[in-house]
Design a protein around this motif. Structure first.
Motif, PDB file in Angstrom:
ATOM      1  N   THR A 276      39.787   7.670 -74.632  1.00  0.00           N
ATOM      2  CA  THR A 276      40.982   8.435 -74.973  1.00  0.00           C
ATOM      3  C   THR A 276      41.523   9.201 -73.771  1.00  0.00           C
ATOM      4  O   THR A 276      40.772   9.564 -72.864  1.00  0.00           O
ATOM      5  CB  THR A 276      40.693   9.420 -76.133  1.00  0.00           C
ATOM      6  N   ASP A 277      42.820   9.445 -73.816  1.00  0.00           N
ATOM      7  CA  ASP A 277      43.451  10.300 -72.800  1.00  0.00           C
ATOM      8  C   ASP A 277      43.640  11.716 -73.331  1.00  0.00           C
ATOM      9  O   ASP A 277      44.299  12.530 -72.692  1.00  0.00           O
ATOM     10  CB  ASP A 277      44.791   9.719 -72.353  1.00  0.00           C
ATOM     11  N   SER A 278      43.046  12.005 -74.486  1.00  0.00           N
ATOM     12  CA  SER A 278      43.193  13.327 -75.109  1.00  0.00           C
ATOM     13  C   SER A 278      41.837  14.024 -75.168  1.00  0.00           C
ATOM     14  O   SER A 278      40.960  13.646 -75.944  1.00  0.00           O
ATOM     15  CB  SER A 278      43.756  13.183 -76.527  1.00  0.00           C
ATOM     16  N   GLU A 279      41.699  15.068 -74.352  1.00  0.00           N
ATOM     17  CA  GLU A 279      40.456  15.833 -74.386  1.00  0.00           C
ATOM     18  C   GLU A 279      40.293  16.520 -75.738  1.00  0.00           C
ATOM     19  O   GLU A 279      39.165  16.667 -76.241  1.00  0.00           O
ATOM     20  CB  GLU A 279      40.449  16.870 -73.261  1.00  0.00           C
ATOM     21  N   GLU A 280      41.406  16.920 -76.352  1.00  0.00           N
ATOM     22  CA  GLU A 280      41.341  17.559 -77.664  1.00  0.00           C
ATOM     23  C   GLU A 280      40.776  16.600 -78.718  1.00  0.00           C
ATOM     24  O   GLU A 280      39.953  16.986 -79.550  1.00  0.00           O
ATOM     25  CB  GLU A 280      42.730  18.032 -78.091  1.00  0.00           C
ATOM     26  N   LEU A 281      41.223  15.352 -78.691  1.00  0.00           N
ATOM     27  CA  LEU A 281      40.685  14.366 -79.641  1.00  0.00           C
ATOM     28  C   LEU A 281      39.203  14.131 -79.386  1.00  0.00           C
ATOM     29  O   LEU A 281      38.397  14.088 -80.332  1.00  0.00           O
ATOM     30  CB  LEU A 281      41.444  13.046 -79.522  1.00  0.00           C
ATOM     31  N   ALA A 282      38.832  14.004 -78.128  1.00  0.00           N
ATOM     32  CA  ALA A 282      37.419  13.780 -77.794  1.00  0.00           C
ATOM     33  C   ALA A 282      36.554  14.908 -78.335  1.00  0.00           C
ATOM     34  O   ALA A 282      35.497  14.670 -78.945  1.00  0.00           O
ATOM     35  CB  ALA A 282      37.253  13.661 -76.275  1.00  0.00           C
ATOM     36  N   ASP A 283      36.999  16.157 -78.131  1.00  0.00           N
ATOM     37  CA  ASP A 283      36.223  17.306 -78.619  1.00  0.00           C
ATOM     38  C   ASP A 283      36.147  17.313 -80.140  1.00  0.00           C
ATOM     39  O   ASP A 283      35.093  17.610 -80.727  1.00  0.00           O
ATOM     40  CB  ASP A 283      36.859  18.606 -78.125  1.00  0.00           C
ATOM     41  N   ALA A 284      37.251  16.976 -80.803  1.00  0.00           N
ATOM     42  CA  ALA A 284      37.287  17.000 -82.268  1.00  0.00           C
ATOM     43  C   ALA A 284      36.391  15.921 -82.860  1.00  0.00           C
ATOM     44  O   ALA A 284      35.716  16.140 -83.877  1.00  0.00           O
ATOM     45  CB  ALA A 284      38.724  16.824 -82.758  1.00  0.00           C
ATOM     46  N   VAL A 285      36.354  14.753 -82.230  1.00  0.00           N
ATOM     47  CA  VAL A 285      35.465  13.685 -82.707  1.00  0.00           C
ATOM     48  C   VAL A 285      34.011  14.099 -82.527  1.00  0.00           C
ATOM     49  O   VAL A 285      33.179  13.935 -83.437  1.00  0.00           O
ATOM     50  CB  VAL A 285      35.764  12.363 -81.969  1.00  0.00           C
ATOM     51  N   GLN A 286      33.693  14.646 -81.362  1.00  0.00           N
ATOM     52  CA  GLN A 286      32.317  15.104 -81.119  1.00  0.00           C
ATOM     53  C   GLN A 286      31.915  16.167 -82.128  1.00  0.00           C
ATOM     54  O   GLN A 286      30.772  16.190 -82.610  1.00  0.00           O
ATOM     55  CB  GLN A 286      32.204  15.667 -79.692  1.00  0.00           C
ATOM     56  N   ALA A 287      32.838  17.034 -82.483  1.00  0.00           N
ATOM     57  CA  ALA A 287      32.537  18.096 -83.449  1.00  0.00           C
ATOM     58  C   ALA A 287      32.344  17.535 -84.855  1.00  0.00           C
ATOM     59  O   ALA A 287      31.542  18.065 -85.641  1.00  0.00           O
ATOM     60  CB  ALA A 287      33.668  19.124 -83.449  1.00  0.00           C
ATOM     61  N   ALA A 288      33.043  16.458 -85.191  1.00  0.00           N
ATOM     62  CA  ALA A 288      32.949  15.887 -86.535  1.00  0.00           C
ATOM     63  C   ALA A 288      31.696  15.045 -86.729  1.00  0.00           C
ATOM     64  O   ALA A 288      31.211  14.902 -87.862  1.00  0.00           O
ATOM     65  CB  ALA A 288      34.189  15.035 -86.816  1.00  0.00           C
ATOM     66  N   PRO A 290      28.274  15.218 -86.037  1.00  0.00           N
ATOM     67  CA  PRO A 290      26.977  15.638 -86.601  1.00  0.00           C
ATOM     68  C   PRO A 290      26.975  15.717 -88.120  1.00  0.00           C
ATOM     69  O   PRO A 290      26.031  15.214 -88.772  1.00  0.00           O
ATOM     70  CB  PRO A 290      26.736  17.007 -85.948  1.00  0.00           C
ATOM     71  N   GLY A 291      27.988  16.315 -88.710  1.00  0.00           N
ATOM     72  CA  GLY A 291      28.021  16.434 -90.159  1.00  0.00           C
ATOM     73  C   GLY A 291      28.162  15.087 -90.849  1.00  0.00           C
ATOM     74  O   GLY A 291      27.503  14.829 -91.866  1.00  0.00           O
ATOM     75  N   VAL A 293      27.289  12.143 -89.604  1.00  0.00           N
ATOM     76  CA  VAL A 293      26.052  11.377 -89.392  1.00  0.00           C
ATOM     77  C   VAL A 293      24.978  11.823 -90.376  1.00  0.00           C
ATOM     78  O   VAL A 293      24.302  11.004 -91.000  1.00  0.00           O
ATOM     79  CB  VAL A 293      25.553  11.529 -87.940  1.00  0.00           C
ATOM     80  N   ALA A 294      24.839  13.118 -90.545  1.00  0.00           N
ATOM     81  CA  ALA A 294      23.819  13.642 -91.450  1.00  0.00           C
ATOM     82  C   ALA A 294      24.038  13.186 -92.884  1.00  0.00           C
ATOM     83  O   ALA A 294      23.077  13.045 -93.653  1.00  0.00           O
ATOM     84  CB  ALA A 294      23.799  15.167 -91.384  1.00  0.00           C
ATOM     85  N   ALA A 295      25.284  12.939 -93.238  1.00  0.00           N
ATOM     86  CA  ALA A 295      25.601  12.572 -94.618  1.00  0.00           C
ATOM     87  C   ALA A 295      25.468  11.078 -94.894  1.00  0.00           C
ATOM     88  O   ALA A 295      25.535  10.664 -96.052  1.00  0.00           O
ATOM     89  CB  ALA A 295      27.029  13.016 -94.948  1.00  0.00           C
ATOM     90  N   THR A 296      25.280  10.256 -93.848  1.00  0.00           N
ATOM     91  CA  THR A 296      25.233   8.812 -94.062  1.00  0.00           C
ATOM     92  C   THR A 296      23.808   8.356 -94.321  1.00  0.00           C
ATOM     93  O   THR A 296      22.834   8.982 -93.889  1.00  0.00           O
ATOM     94  CB  THR A 296      25.845   8.055 -92.859  1.00  0.00           C
ATOM     95  N   ALA A 297      23.670   7.242 -95.036  1.00  0.00           N
ATOM     96  CA  ALA A 297      22.348   6.783 -95.472  1.00  0.00           C
ATOM     97  C   ALA A 297      21.446   6.424 -94.299  1.00  0.00           C
ATOM     98  O   ALA A 297      20.235   6.661 -94.340  1.00  0.00           O
ATOM     99  CB  ALA A 297      22.502   5.581 -96.408  1.00  0.00           C
ATOM    100  N   ALA A 298      22.012   5.853 -93.248  1.00  0.00           N
ATOM    101  CA  ALA A 298      21.211   5.411 -92.109  1.00  0.00           C
ATOM    102  C   ALA A 298      21.287   6.418 -90.969  1.00  0.00           C
ATOM    103  O   ALA A 298      21.369   6.052 -89.792  1.00  0.00           O
ATOM    104  CB  ALA A 298      21.694   4.049 -91.643  1.00  0.00           C
ATOM    105  N   VAL A 302      21.683   5.783 -86.840  1.00  0.00           N
ATOM    106  CA  VAL A 302      23.025   6.111 -86.336  1.00  0.00           C
ATOM    107  C   VAL A 302      22.924   7.108 -85.188  1.00  0.00           C
ATOM    108  O   VAL A 302      23.569   6.945 -84.142  1.00  0.00           O
ATOM    109  CB  VAL A 302      23.911   6.669 -87.466  1.00  0.00           C
ATOM    110  N   GLU A 303      22.119   8.139 -85.378  1.00  0.00           N
ATOM    111  CA  GLU A 303      21.976   9.154 -84.324  1.00  0.00           C
ATOM    112  C   GLU A 303      21.403   8.552 -83.050  1.00  0.00           C
ATOM    113  O   GLU A 303      21.855   8.861 -81.937  1.00  0.00           O
ATOM    114  CB  GLU A 303      21.094  10.298 -84.813  1.00  0.00           C
ATOM    115  N   ILE A 304      20.408   7.678 -83.197  1.00  0.00           N
ATOM    116  CA  ILE A 304      19.816   7.041 -82.017  1.00  0.00           C
ATOM    117  C   ILE A 304      20.864   6.196 -81.299  1.00  0.00           C
ATOM    118  O   ILE A 304      20.966   6.211 -80.067  1.00  0.00           O
ATOM    119  CB  ILE A 304      18.600   6.179 -82.430  1.00  0.00           C
ATOM    120  N   ALA A 305      21.661   5.454 -82.075  1.00  0.00           N
ATOM    121  CA  ALA A 305      22.683   4.601 -81.467  1.00  0.00           C
ATOM    122  C   ALA A 305      23.743   5.428 -80.748  1.00  0.00           C
ATOM    123  O   ALA A 305      24.146   5.109 -79.623  1.00  0.00           O
ATOM    124  CB  ALA A 305      23.328   3.716 -82.526  1.00  0.00           C
ATOM    125  N   LEU A 306      24.212   6.503 -81.385  1.00  0.00           N
ATOM    126  CA  LEU A 306      25.292   7.287 -80.803  1.00  0.00           C
ATOM    127  C   LEU A 306      24.855   8.071 -79.573  1.00  0.00           C
ATOM    128  O   LEU A 306      25.676   8.370 -78.691  1.00  0.00           O
ATOM    129  CB  LEU A 306      25.867   8.242 -81.846  1.00  0.00           C
TER     130      LEU A 306
END
Length: 434
Positions: A276-288, A290-291, A293-298, A302-306
């Motif tokens: 991305t060319d948007s630092e704001e988008l990058a930060d927002a994706v990174q912030a989204a 953890p929550g 990932v924690a809610a998904t079955a695998a 997923v955490e290891i892959a990411l």
């Protein structure tokens, strides 16, 4: 969560980008010795070797390596109605998409009485590999079988690892998908041994060798396909799955995060990349992340892959630089989530499949888009294509000249044959007019 690669302000060459792209450390060559040994065992000992390998790698010794027609029919009858409806819809859409890949015959008239025809002929027999492991893949049955059928292949054998939970047979949903497509030659075999069985045949099992082998698998399957390539055709050496999302500030960070997770759940080595060319988008994706990932079955894998070396958030100066990075990477799946995704598409050269706009996520392509989800990985999209009807077709040139048309070029053929030191070539033509 994902590591950051900041390329802003850097003028990178294509060679430098190729060196920078993150990759999972998977090399089929590392498994070649083991795969060769397993293939040799099958060639020498046939079904006995396949049974030993099933016991060794899958934890069960099947009572029968070939699944009976009765068991396939029972699996179809036992399909959950919702799953069956979804599979039937996927079959029809992939069939429609595959039909568009079958070229019609053409005739080129190069002179009076001289023509070259192009015709497309299906291979006689194919072997389709459907993986087992961490997930169940009836969708892979659809993606492999349908284009082969559309191409006109007359004989199809399907192999999939035996499942301990189902008495050493193939997973019943995989069997059900095969039955829906009319496939009655199914074997409960997996891994490198299964690839060897398809390539060389297993006489005591009644398994005849095939002409082409397709379908994804683990590193040993990829190594085995590399080893038998040349004896048979192969689609590709499929590696861990990849998603690259090329996005700008207009993208919804939560949806981008969901899409990265959707591919990361396949495997700990799966690659998920946001460019991305948007630092704001990058930060927002990174912030989204953890929550979500924690809610998904695998969540664990997923955490290891990411957080693995193969995944990253890449910051670039503009979408042109982002497209250059993507083209160097050559992703299996590429999502374009920008204010004008069609314009962004014009910048793209290399990708297995491209998903244009917010309403075209990779998950759509995995099941019901009508495209094929067996795609080149590891940068192979720079020189290869998705699985399709064309995978199972051969182009043949049919040459037909009448006598006057041959006579018109006879002297030139003689001249070129003598220039190459192959006078008998010319004599074969001249003899027709002496």
């Amino acid at each position: 969560m994902m590591h950051l690669l900041d390329l802003r302000g850097q003028a990178t060459t294509r060679a430098e980008l190729l060196a920078l792209v993150p990759r999972a450390q998977v090399d089929p060559a590392s498994a070649a010795k083991s795969a060769a040994s397993l293939i040799d065992e099958v060639r020498v000992r046939g079904s006995a070797a396949l049974l030993d390998q099933a016991e060794r790698f899958d934890g069960i010794r099947p009572e029968s390596l070939r699944v009976s027609s009765e068991d396939i029919a029972a699996a179809v009858a036992a399909l959950d109605p919702g799953v069956r409806t979804a599979l039937e819809a996927a079959i029809e859409r992939v069939r429609e998409g595959s039909r568009a890949q079958v070229p019609g015959p053409t005739v080129t008239v190069v002179a009076d009485g001289a023509e070259v025809r192009q015709r497309f002929v299906p291979v006689s027999r194919v072997g389709l590999y459907v993986p087992g492991g961490k997930a169940v893949y009836p969708s892979s049955v659809v993606m492999n079988v349908v284009p082969a059928q559309v191409a006109g292949v007359g004989s199809i054998a399907l192999v999939s690892p035996p499942q301990k939970a189902f008495g050493g047979s193939v997973h019943p949903v995989v069997l059900g998908a095969a039955g829906l497509l009319g496939i009655d030659e199914v074997y409960a075999i997996g891994g490198a041994g299964a690839i060897g069985a398809l390539a060389y045949g297993v006489p005591d099992l009644g398994l005849d060798p095939v002409d082409v082998i397709t379908g994804p698998g683990n590193v040993f399957v990829a190594a085995a396909k590399r080893l038998v390539a040349g004896r048979v055709g192969i689609d590709s050496e499929a590696g861990p799955t990849e998603i690259l999302v090329l996005a700008d500030r207009s993208a919804d960070p939560r949806l981008v995060a969901h899409d990265l997770i959707s591919q990361a759940e396949h495997d700990e080595l799966a690659a998920a990349i946001l460019v991305t060319d948007s630092e704001e988008l990058a930060d927002a994706v990174q912030a989204a992340l953890p929550g979500l990932v924690a809610a998904t079955a695998a969540a664990g894998r997923v955490e290891i892959a990411l957080t693995g070396v193969q995944s990253a958030v890449v910051l670039v100066d503009d979408l042109g630089a982002g497209a250059a990075f993507s083209n160097a990477y050559g992703p299996e799946h590429l999502e374009l989530v920008t204010a004008d995704p069609e314009a962004t598409l014009e910048l793209i050269e290399n990708a297995g499949a491209v998903f244009v706009g917010e309403s075209s996520p990779v998950s759509l392509g995995d099941y019901l888009a009508g495209s094929n989800h067996v795609l080149p990985t590891g940068g192979a999209s720079r020189f290869s294509s998705a699985l399709g009807a064309h995978t199972f077709l051969r182009s043949q040139q049919v040459v037909k000249y009448d006598r006057p048309a041959l006579h018109e070029v006879a002297d030139r053929i003689v001249t070129l044959a003598e220039a190459e030191g192959l006078p008998a070539h010319g004599e074969a033509v001249a003899a027709r007019f002496s």
